[in-house]
Design an enzyme around this catalytic site. Structure first.
Site, PDB file in Angstrom:
ATOM      1  CE  LYS A 118      71.864  27.351  67.614  1.00 26.25           C
ATOM      2  NZ  LYS A 118      72.437  26.197  68.342  1.00 26.25           N
ATOM      3  CE  LYS A 167      80.999  33.381  59.855  1.00 24.88           C
ATOM      4  NZ  LYS A 167      81.829  32.822  58.762  1.00 24.88           N
ATOM      5  CE  LYS A 222      70.045  24.056  52.558  1.00 23.56           C
ATOM      6  NZ  LYS A 222      70.272  22.991  53.637  1.00 23.56           N
TER       7      LYS A 222
END
Ligand code: TRP
Length: 326
Positions: A193, A196, A113
Site C-alpha cells: 500500500k 509515506k 501502542k
C-alpha cells in the site's frame, strides 16, 4: 444540504495514494451543489507525535497547497486549520468528562501502542476526544473516513449520545459515519500500500526528475520484452488502471498480453498520464508554495468563517452545563 466534515492529517506533501484515495473523492463531494464541506487540517492532532515547529508549519502549508492546487473551492467551502479555532480544545474538555476511561483504553489506536506505554503521552490517549470535538463543534452530519477511523467515529457518536442523554436534550448532532469500505488501495512502487512510512510513494508534487525516478523504480518481475505479461500481477498496470481512461487501459492490457511490450514502455506511459492528469495541479502547487502568503490567507479566511459557528455551539453548551454567569 448535507454538512460534511473531515480532518486531513498534516503529515507533509500528499502523494498519489493520498490524491486518489482521499483528496479526489473529497473534492467530488465538494463539487455537489447540495454539500457544504468542512475540510480542516488536523495540526493539533499532529502534536501527539511531531514536536518540531518548523516542520509542522511546512507540512501544513504543503497539505493546504495540495488541496488548493487539486481544486478545492475555498470560497464556497470551509477550509481551515484546526489550531486556528482554539474553541475546539474547550469542547474537548467538556467531552472528556463524558468519555468513559475504558472507551479510550479500548481504542485500537491506543491499544496498538500498549507495549510501549512509556512513549504514550496523554494527548495520544485522548486523541479520539479531540476528534469528536472536531466533528461535534460544527454539527457535522456526515463524516467520510477510511476504515481505520471507524472506531473513532463510533466513539464520537457514543460520547455525543452520553452528553445528550445527560443534558436531556439533543444538544449535539450525532454524525452519520460514511466509511469508504471499498477504499481503493493504491499500490506503492514496491507493491505494498502506498504510504509515506513505507517510503514507496509516487510524489505527484515533486520535481519532474524525482517523479520520473520513482515511476521508473516501480518493482516488476524479470520477464523479457518479447514475453507476454500478466497485467493483473503488475503494479505499473494497477497504477495505470487508476489513472487512465477505459479504452487506454484496455489497450495497455492487450499489449501486456501480446508480448513485445516492455515494463519500461508501460512506465513511460504511466508517467505520461500522471503528467497529463496532474500537470496543471503541479503548476498551481508550485505557485502557491512560492507565495505561501496566499495559502495562509486562505486558511485565515476559512478560520474566520467557521469561528462564529464554533462559538455558537459553545454558547449553547456552556449554558446547558451551568457555566458562565448567565
Ligand atoms: N484522525 C483522522 C486521521 O488520522 C484525522 C482527523 C482528525 C479526523 N479529526 C477528524 C477525521 C475529524 C475526521 C473527522 O485520518
Amino acid at each position: 444540504m448535507a454538512r460534511i466534515l473531515t480532518g486531513i492529517q498534516s503529515s507533509g506533501v500528499p502523494h498519489l495514494g493520498n490524491a486518489l484515495g482521499a483528496i479526489e473523492p473529497a473534492l467530488e463531494r465538494a463539487q455537489q451543489a447540495e454539500n457544504e464541506c468542512f475540510y480542516f487540517i488536523a495540526d493539533l492532532h499532529s502534536l501527539t507525535s511531531l514536536k518540531e515547529p518548523a516542520l509542522r508549519r511546512e507540512n501544513v502549508r504543503a497539505v493546504a497547497a495540495a488541496w488548493m492546487a487539486l481544486g478545492l473551492d475555498v470560497e464556497r467551502h470551509y477550509f481551515y486549520l484546526q489550531s486556528d479555532v482554539p474553541e475546539v480544545t474547550e469542547l474537548t474538555w467538556y467531552l472528556s468528562c463524558y468519555t468513559p476511561y475504558p472507551m479510550l483504553a479500548n481504542a485500537h489506536s491506543f491499544k496498538d501502542k500498549q507495549d510501549q506505554l512509556e512513549e504514550v503521552n496523554a494527548g495520544l490517549f485522548t486523541y479520539p476526544v479531540l476528534m469528536a470535538a472536531d466533528i461535534l463543534l460544527y454539527d457535522a452530519e456526515e463524516v467520510p473516513v477510511g476504515k481505520d477511523q471507524k472506531q473513532h467515529l463510533e466513539m464520537t457518536r457514543d460520547i455525543a449520545g452520553a452528553f445528550n442523554h445527560q443534558a436531556g436534550q439533543e444538544l449535539l448532532t450525532l454524525p452519520a459515519p460514511r466509511i469508504d469500505d471499498q477504499v481503493m488501495t493504491i499500490p506503492g512502487i514496491d507493491g505494498r500500500k502506498m504510504s509515506k512510512s513505507y517510503g514507496n510513494t509516487i510524489d505527484i508534487f515533486a520535481p519532474a526528475k524525482t517523479l520520473k525516478k520513482q515511476v521508473m523504480r516501480i518493482v516488476t518481475d524479470s520477464r523479457e520484452l518479447e514475453e507476454p505479461k500478466d497485467p493483473d500481477r503488475c503494479h505499473v498496470f494497477a497504477l495505470y488502471a487508476h489513472l487512465a481512461e477505459g479504452p487506454a487501459i484496455n489497450t495497455m492490457r492487450e499489449r501486456y498480453q501480446a508480448g513485445g511490450y516492455g515494463y519500461g514502455h508501460a512506465k513511460k506511459e504511466l508517467l505520461r498520464v500522471i503528467h497529463e492528469r496532474y500537470g496543471a495541479a503541479r503548476e498551481r502547487y508550485e505557485a502557491l508554495m512560492a507565495e505561501p502568503a496566499r495559502i495562509d490567507t486562505a486558511l485565515e479566511r476559512g478560520a474566520e468563517k467557521v469561528r462564529p459557528i464554533a462559538r455558537a455551539t459553545l454558547e449553547r453548551l456552556r449554558a446547558a452545563l451551568g457555566f458562565g454567569s448567565r
